[in-house]
Design a protein around this motif. Structure first.
Motif, PDB file in Angstrom:
ATOM      1  N   UNK A 112       0.828  -1.203   0.000  1.00  0.00           N
ATOM      2  CA  UNK A 112       0.000   0.000   0.000  1.00  0.00           C
ATOM      3  C   UNK A 112       0.871   1.265   0.000  1.00  0.00           C
ATOM      4  N   UNK A 113       1.947   1.247   0.797  1.00  0.00           N
ATOM      5  CA  UNK A 113       2.843   2.397   0.820  1.00  0.00           C
ATOM      6  C   UNK A 113       3.526   2.612  -0.530  1.00  0.00           C
ATOM      7  N   UNK A 114       3.904   1.486  -1.176  1.00  0.00           N
ATOM      8  CA  UNK A 114       4.507   1.597  -2.511  1.00  0.00           C
ATOM      9  C   UNK A 114       3.519   2.216  -3.498  1.00  0.00           C
ATOM     10  N   UNK A 115       2.266   1.780  -3.428  1.00  0.00           N
ATOM     11  CA  UNK A 115       1.247   2.314  -4.333  1.00  0.00           C
ATOM     12  C   UNK A 115       1.032   3.812  -4.100  1.00  0.00           C
ATOM     13  N   UNK A 116       0.930   4.196  -2.824  1.00  0.00           N
ATOM     14  CA  UNK A 116       0.741   5.619  -2.519  1.00  0.00           C
ATOM     15  C   UNK A 116       1.952   6.446  -2.948  1.00  0.00           C
ATOM     16  N   UNK A 117       3.150   5.894  -2.762  1.00  0.00           N
ATOM     17  CA  UNK A 117       4.359   6.629  -3.151  1.00  0.00           C
ATOM     18  C   UNK A 117       4.407   6.849  -4.662  1.00  0.00           C
ATOM     19  N   UNK A 118       4.090   5.802  -5.425  1.00  0.00           N
ATOM     20  CA  UNK A 118       4.094   5.937  -6.895  1.00  0.00           C
ATOM     21  C   UNK A 118       3.048   6.951  -7.338  1.00  0.00           C
ATOM     22  N   UNK A 119       1.880   6.914  -6.703  1.00  0.00           N
ATOM     23  CA  UNK A 119       0.822   7.859  -7.064  1.00  0.00           C
ATOM     24  C   UNK A 119       1.244   9.305  -6.752  1.00  0.00           C
ATOM     25  N   UNK A 120       1.881   9.508  -5.587  1.00  0.00           N
ATOM     26  CA  UNK A 120       2.337  10.850  -5.235  1.00  0.00           C
ATOM     27  C   UNK A 120       3.413  11.344  -6.191  1.00  0.00           C
ATOM     28  N   UNK A 121       4.319  10.434  -6.580  1.00  0.00           N
ATOM     29  CA  UNK A 121       5.370  10.839  -7.523  1.00  0.00           C
ATOM     30  C   UNK A 121       4.763  11.241  -8.862  1.00  0.00           C
ATOM     31  N   UNK A 122       3.779  10.475  -9.320  1.00  0.00           N
ATOM     32  CA  UNK A 122       3.129  10.812 -10.592  1.00  0.00           C
ATOM     33  C   UNK A 122       2.407  12.149 -10.504  1.00  0.00           C
ATOM     34  N   UNK A 123       1.744  12.400  -9.375  1.00  0.00           N
ATOM     35  CA  UNK A 123       1.053  13.684  -9.201  1.00  0.00           C
ATOM     36  C   UNK A 123       2.043  14.845  -9.198  1.00  0.00           C
TER      37      UNK A 123
END
Length: 332
Positions: A194-205
């Motif tokens: 879940x943390x990996x998913x949130x991190x990737x999403x934040x980086x994309x944003x």
């Protein structure tokens, strides 16, 4: 009665006009009377000569304000208003004050000596009394023995608790703990994904927001508002540089390096700069020894009106104001 009131109003009006005239005169002098400066730097090699001697003199309004700064192994500053020195560095101390300070220092030293002798005597007597008290406590044995007994009981309680905690679990307890351990492992793995998913999403944003910001400011820079503002600021800066150019610039230098080839290269560079400086800068070479001597003299003047005019033109320009709002992403 009326003529007295009119006379008073007349006097008040004259006083106000005088004050207004003085303010206008001071403002005009501050804006249009130039500040003149002279800078001279001299270097000579030899025993007893300073590395460099620098003299800076600034005057304003027919020497009403006179500032002199000198550096010759030590810094000295003098500020005068007409013939009155308002600031000087280093400051000269009066002889009477120095004598009084010496006398006061001697009294303080005597007082400190007496206090230290008293403290030493007090500490010795305190040590004797404390030794007597400890000997009496050892003989009686009531307060110290009670405290030791309490400390021993506390250590025994802590030791029993640690023995219970370090007791090895049985095989049945280990088997019963396996499902709980597996649940914890799966929960940790899930939280990691879940943390990996949130991190990737934040980086994309963040990448998306940075790209949008770059596109926005690129459009602002390519717009006509920025081009007109840039041309205005460029012209005003060139005006300031022209006004800052000294009226007189002279330099006479003698340069010598360890390697004669290096000295020749320096002279070649100075020859290339001759069209910019002309005969006012004279650089001679010494091919026999390492040497750097000479004199540099700069003289010029500055007017505050030049800077005030530039600030007013830039501040009240419509394109500058519009560009400021665009850079802050405000509605235009």
């Amino acid at each position: 009665m009326l003529h007295i009131l009119l006379f008073i109003l007349k006097i008040i009006g004259i006083v106000l006009l005088c004050i207004l005239g003085i303010l206008l005169l001071v403002t005009a002098c501050a804006l249009f009377v130039p500040v003149r400066y002279r800078i001279e730097a001299v270097r000579k090699e030899g025993e007893g000569e300073p590395p460099v001697a620098v003299t800076v003199k600034v005057t304003w309004l027919l020497h009403f304000v006179n500032v002199l700064v000198r550096f010759n192994n030590s810094l000295s500053v003098r500020v005068r208003l007409m013939f009155i020195t308002v600031f000087g560095l280093p400051k000269k101390e009066k002889r009477g004050k120095a004598k009084a300070d010496e006398a006061g220092g001697g009294k303080k030293r005597e007082k400190r000596k007496n206090e230290t002798e008293r403290d030493d005597s007090g500490t010795e007597s305190g040590k004797e009394t404390s030794g007597r008290e400890t000997a009496a406590e050892i003989k009686t044995g009531s307060p110290g023995s009670e405290e030791k007994r309490k400390e021993a009981e506390a250590r025994n309680a802590v030791k029993e608790q640690t023995d219970k905690e370090t007791k090895k679990p049985t095989l049945w307890e280990k088997l019963r703990a396996i499902p709980e351990i597996l649940c914890r492992i799966f929960a940790k793995i899930r939280s990691i994904f879940e943390n990996i998913q949130y991190t990737i999403q934040n980086i994309c944003d963040k990448i998306r927001s940075v790209s949008d910001t770059i596109e926005y400011y690129k459009g602002v820079i390519e717009g006509e508002t920025f081009q007109r503002s840039f041309a205005l600021c460029k012209g005003e800066l060139l005006t300031i540089f022209k006004k800052l150019k000294p009226d007189r610039f002279e330099a006479a230098l003698i340069v010598g390096m360890d390697d004669p080839a290096t000295t020749g290269e320096i002279l070649a560079v100075c020859g290339m700069l001759y069209p910019f400086f002309g005969p006012k800068v004279n650089v001679a070479g010494d091919f026999e020894k390492k040497r750097l001597e000479g004199r540099v003299f700069i003289k010029g003047k500055l007017r505050f009106y030049t800077f005030v005019r530039v600030v007013v033109r830039v501040y009240f320009n419509k394109d500058i104001r519009k560009l400021y709002r665009l850079l802050k992403k405000e509605a235009v």
